[in-house]
Design an enzyme around this catalytic site. Structure first.
Site, PDB file in Angstrom:
ATOM      1  N   HIS A  14       0.727  -1.244  -0.152  1.00  0.00           N
ATOM      2  CA  HIS A  14       0.073  -0.001  -0.120  1.00  0.00           C
ATOM      3  C   HIS A  14       0.887   1.272   0.158  1.00  0.00           C
ATOM      4  CE1 HIS A  14       0.708  -0.788   4.454  1.00  0.00           C
ATOM      5  NE2 HIS A  14       0.719   0.298   4.644  1.00  0.00           N
ATOM      6  N   GLU A  50      -8.061   3.851   9.816  1.00  0.00           N
ATOM      7  CA  GLU A  50      -7.527   3.694   8.289  1.00  0.00           C
ATOM      8  C   GLU A  50      -8.673   3.292   7.413  1.00  0.00           C
ATOM      9  OE1 GLU A  50      -4.281   0.906   8.549  1.00  0.00           O
ATOM     10  OE2 GLU A  50      -5.391  -0.394   7.710  1.00  0.00           O
ATOM     11  N   GLN A  61      -3.989   3.382   1.331  1.00  0.00           N
ATOM     12  CA  GLN A  61      -4.357   3.582   2.603  1.00  0.00           C
ATOM     13  C   GLN A  61      -4.413   5.069   3.089  1.00  0.00           C
ATOM     14  OE1 GLN A  61      -1.198   2.623   5.689  1.00  0.00           O
ATOM     15  NE2 GLN A  61      -2.736   0.801   6.120  1.00  0.00           N
ATOM     16  N   HIS A  85       3.868   7.134   4.177  1.00  0.00           N
ATOM     17  CA  HIS A  85       4.696   6.043   4.093  1.00  0.00           C
ATOM     18  C   HIS A  85       4.409   4.932   2.838  1.00  0.00           C
ATOM     19  CE1 HIS A  85       1.616   4.010   6.749  1.00  0.00           C
ATOM     20  NE2 HIS A  85       1.926   2.904   6.195  1.00  0.00           N
ATOM     21  N   GLU A 135       7.108   0.401   5.710  1.00  0.00           N
ATOM     22  CA  GLU A 135       6.539  -0.516   6.475  1.00  0.00           C
ATOM     23  C   GLU A 135       6.476  -1.761   5.710  1.00  0.00           C
ATOM     24  OE1 GLU A 135       2.004   0.117   6.864  1.00  0.00           O
ATOM     25  OE2 GLU A 135       1.977  -1.440   8.518  1.00  0.00           O
TER      26      GLU A 135
HETATM   27 CO    CO Z   1       0.658   1.261   6.592  1.00  0.00          CO
END
Ligand code: CO
Length: 139
Positions: A14, A50, A61, A85, A135
């Site tokens: 994502h 989220e 996301q 991120h 991540e």
């Molecule tokens: Co994330």
């Protein structure tokens, strides 16, 4: 480093975007890009709510803070809305984290932990990964 790395990274899981209002962002993506929201989740431990919009095998996301002490609240205050991120899907989160640490990299998580959707995740500090918070996501 003798650990086999081939095939460790399997997909972009994502792209995470920090937003002030989740519903507004989701609606804009639905109405202007035809993206479909497939999942929403309150992640208490990170102080965020989220929303995930599916794009092929990956997601967009949106992350929105639920309290002032949330790292995402601090991010929004400092930088405003925008790219937060990138989540890379990995075969083995613990192994990926171990390699980065063994090579002197700075991580945010010492060990893999629970992420949303029942995933296992760990964050790598942007100082190590060329300015982008990473991540590592294991399904
Ligand atoms: Co994330």
């Amino acid at each position: 480093m003798s650990i086999e790395l081939e095939g460790l990274l399997t997909e972009i899981d994502h792209i995470a975007i920090a937003v002030n209002e989740l519903d507004l962002a989701v609606r804009w993506y639905e109405e202007n890009l035809g993206a479909i929201c497939v999942h929403r989740e309150l992640v208490e431990s990170d102080g965020v709510e989220e929303a995930l919009l599916k794009v092929a095998e990956s997601y967009i996301q949106f992350v929105c803070p639920t309290r002032d002490s949330s790292p995402v609240a601090k991010f929004l205050e400092k930088k405003g809305e925008g790219l937060h991120h990138v989540g890379y899907r990995v075969k083995d989160c613990a192994k990926a984290l171990e390699v980065i640490k063994a090579n002197g990299g700075r991580t945010i998580d010492e060990a893999p932990r629970k992420g949303s959707r029942g995933t296992t995740v760990a964050f790598v500090h942007p100082k190590t990964s060329f300015g982008t918070l990473i991540e590592l996501v294991q399904e």
